[in-house]
Write an enzyme that holds these catalytic residues in place. Structure first.
Site, mmCIF file in Angstrom:
data_model
loop_
_atom_site.group_PDB
_atom_site.id
_atom_site.type_symbol
_atom_site.label_atom_id
_atom_site.label_comp_id
_atom_site.label_asym_id
_atom_site.label_seq_id
_atom_site.Cartn_x
_atom_site.Cartn_y
_atom_site.Cartn_z
ATOM 1 N N HIS A 158 52.166 54.620 61.665
ATOM 2 C CA HIS A 158 52.631 54.937 63.011
ATOM 3 C C HIS A 158 53.093 53.699 63.784
ATOM 4 O O HIS A 158 53.703 53.831 64.842
ATOM 5 C CB HIS A 158 51.571 55.719 63.801
ATOM 6 N N ASP A 188 48.376 57.387 57.033
ATOM 7 C CA ASP A 188 48.806 56.499 58.115
ATOM 8 C C ASP A 188 48.803 55.041 57.675
ATOM 9 O O ASP A 188 48.401 54.154 58.433
ATOM 10 C CB ASP A 188 47.937 56.683 59.358
ATOM 11 N N GLY A 259 47.382 48.373 70.172
ATOM 12 C CA GLY A 259 47.950 47.154 69.604
ATOM 13 C C GLY A 259 47.155 46.634 68.424
ATOM 14 O O GLY A 259 47.635 45.816 67.656
ATOM 15 N N ASN A 260 45.907 47.102 68.275
ATOM 16 C CA ASN A 260 45.101 46.743 67.107
ATOM 17 C C ASN A 260 45.491 47.564 65.870
ATOM 18 O O ASN A 260 45.026 47.284 64.766
ATOM 19 C CB ASN A 260 43.610 46.966 67.368
ATOM 20 N N SER A 261 46.299 48.588 66.055
ATOM 21 C CA SER A 261 46.679 49.453 64.946
ATOM 22 C C SER A 261 47.240 48.641 63.787
ATOM 23 O O SER A 261 48.167 47.850 63.955
ATOM 24 C CB SER A 261 47.739 50.467 65.388
ATOM 25 N N GLY A 317 47.106 73.146 44.021
ATOM 26 C CA GLY A 317 47.820 74.341 44.448
ATOM 27 C C GLY A 317 46.935 75.448 44.955
ATOM 28 O O GLY A 317 47.152 76.621 44.617
ATOM 29 N N VAL A 318 45.940 75.100 45.766
ATOM 30 C CA VAL A 318 45.066 76.119 46.353
ATOM 31 C C VAL A 318 44.868 75.832 47.831
ATOM 32 O O VAL A 318 44.867 74.681 48.255
ATOM 33 C CB VAL A 318 43.677 76.163 45.670
ATOM 34 N N GLN A 319 44.712 76.892 48.593
ATOM 35 C CA GLN A 319 44.222 76.766 49.959
ATOM 36 C C GLN A 319 42.714 76.950 49.888
ATOM 37 O O GLN A 319 42.228 77.909 49.275
ATOM 38 C CB GLN A 319 44.845 77.825 50.860
#
Length: 518
Positions: A158, A188, A259-261, A317-319
């Site tokens: 991000h 992320d 800002g630490n991201s 391939g499963v929910q």
């Protein structure tokens, strides 16, 4: 406003900004120097509770300063500055889902205040009240760290997402242009590269997960103040903050801010135990709750980004959903562990192997699965084509199934007149639903029964079942009419179960719901 988990820089989750900068004064604590001629002497005529032996023991147990550690690792930490062209269609996505408490402010004003971006035209994007210029360039800042001497560095996705240009600044003030090698939105993480040198200072990822209570030192670029060092401890691990299917964050109390991201959190050996990613804050500033992507995750992701520019994950391939205590009881499981399959996707490795809705996956390659998140993380670490053995619980028995994983698609999601429950036989549980065969309701499909009305005080409503939902099976048996629903409810009750498992489909997904037998 409600507290919420926020990413600390250019993320879509809201950060509630403080309205002013709070200056914290330093208070000097004045004490009395006790000059003791003999152990226990006190100038006030009382016996001191702190003996020389106790003082020596306390001094020995006091942790040393972090100066040597910081001197070792700080040169490898960088400030990351990006420019985003708002005329790019993709960058417009950055404004979605962002809100501010000032109702009369524009999206650009909200963007500037919340995330510290600077506009070339000034705060309001225009001059002297004139209309905004059509072309806008946004700048933002984050953190990162070198992981190799040839210029590879890690930051957050991000931070560099949709960046037109990336510039990094080292601890000594030297600035370089970087390129984005690859990003992984699901965790992320991002990998960037500075070319032209082979002797950059760098740090390594830790080989082991930190223990709760271990010291941690965070270094980064909070509020643009590059090279800032904070310290604390590891507060918790395995945190799920709703960021994605692979959430497994380390929680730290070393202060991190906007800002630490992308910056690193170090152990006392100077190894990176996590990548600073998000904070929990009611004010936009640190309240001592920060979240780091574990080094174990970062190592796997960064290796693939370096080799392929993207992360290729295994796909079952499963929910799935977690097995709650009520679901475990309805299935006859002794423990509420594992992941119950809501729906195997058509053509998926799971469907081809014979995995069915209602199966509970309890282990992968002999390693126990705690819940649905644990299953998702485990499968994601395996490469497509890998052969895996799944321990599956079905209809009261366990079996082992072997299949080859596929490749995780970018996105995959399952889709999915009034009649009453009528007069039930004495003793038959009631769910508080009015039902009709799906085949008789336009648009409901041919399988199951449609919920046409819900008693808001009934047990089904309390479990989130809504009008329009389609119940496909009850207690593991497919149902097509109200009579079959009643029969399965009565069977569950006579078997001594406290709840019954319903497979429910709506427009978004298929899921299992354990409803108490009232």
């Amino acid at each position: 406003m409600n507290d919420r988990v926020n990413s600390d820089t250019t993320t879509s989750r809201k950060i509630l900004r403080p309205r002013r900068l709070a200056l914290l004064g330093t208070v000097a604590a004045l004490g009395v120097a006790v000059l003791a001629a003999s152990p226990g002497y006190s100038p006030f005529g009382m016996t001191s509770l702190v003996t020389p032996a106790h003082a020596a023991e306390t001094a020995a147990s006091t942790p040393p300063g972090f100066g040597d550690l910081v001197a070792k690792v700080k040169p490898a930490v960088i400030s990351v500055r990006v420019k985003i062209d708002r005329d790019n269609d993709k960058s417009a996505m950055l404004q979605q889902n962002r809100m501010d408490s000032d109702e009369d402010s524009s999206p650009l004003d909200q963007f500037s205040r919340e995330f510290g971006f600077r506009f070339p035209e000034g705060r309001n994007g225009g001059m002297n009240g004139m209309p905004r210029q059509r072309h806008q360039v946004i700048t933002g800042e984050g953190s990162g760290f070198f992981i190799s001497p040839d210029g590879y560095a890690v930051t957050n996705n991000h931070v560099v997402d949709h960046a037109e240009s990336v510039q990094v600044t080292m601890d000594d003030g030297t600035t370089y242009t970087a390129k984005v090698v690859g990003t992984d939105p699901k965790t992320d993480l991002a990998l960037i590269k500075v070319d032209g040198k082979k002797d950059f200072p760098f740090v390594k990822f830790a080989e082991q997960k930190p223990r709760i209570g271990d010291w941690v030192v965070a270094v980064g670029n909070p509020f643009g103040l590059g090279g800032t060092v904070t310290a604390g401890i590891v507060s918790a691990s395995g945190r799920d903050i709703g960021n994605g299917p692979y959430d497994d964050f380390i929680q730290i109390d070393a202060p991190i801010n906007k800002g630490n991201s992308g910056g690193p959190a170090f152990d006392m050996n100077g190894n990176v135990i996590g990548v600073n990613t998000a904070i929990f804050s009611p004010s936009g500033g640190s309240v001592g709750i920060g979240f780091d992507i574990p080094a174990t995750t970062a190592k796997l992701v960064v290796a693939q980004l370096k080799d392929k520019g993207a992360v290729i994950r295994g796909w079952l391939g499963v929910q799935v959903q977690p097995v709650t205590a009520e679901i475990a009881d309805s299935l006859g499981l002794k423990e509420a562990r594992g992941a119950i399959v809501d729906n195997p996707q058509d053509g998926s490795p799971a469907a081809k192997a014979g995995i069915a809705a209602g199966d509970v996956i309890t282990a992968v390659n002999g390693t126990a699965i705690k819940d649905s998140r644990d299953l998702a993380r485990t499968i994601a670490t395996l490469a497509p084509g890998t052969s895996v053995k799944l321990d599956v619980y079905r209809n009261g028995t366990s079996k082992t199934m072997t299949l080859a994983l596929g490749e995780l698609p970018n996105e995959k999601q399952a889709q999915g007149g009034k009649a009453d429950e009528g007069k039930a036989q004495p003793g038959t549980p009631r769910l508080g639903l009015s039902l009709a065969p799906a085949a008789e309701v336009q648009g409901a499909g041919q399988k199951g029964v449609v919920v046409t009305e819900v008693d808001p005080q009934g047990p089904a409503a309390q479990r989130g079942i809504q009008t329009g939902d389609v119940i496909l099976n009850v207690g593991g048996k497919a149902v097509a009419n109200v009579g079959e629903v009643r029969a399965e409810l009565a069977q569950a009750k006579s078997s001594g179960k406290n709840s019954v498992l319903l497979q429910v489909k709506n427009a978004e997904a298929t899921r299992f719901v354990a409803v108490p037998l009232a």
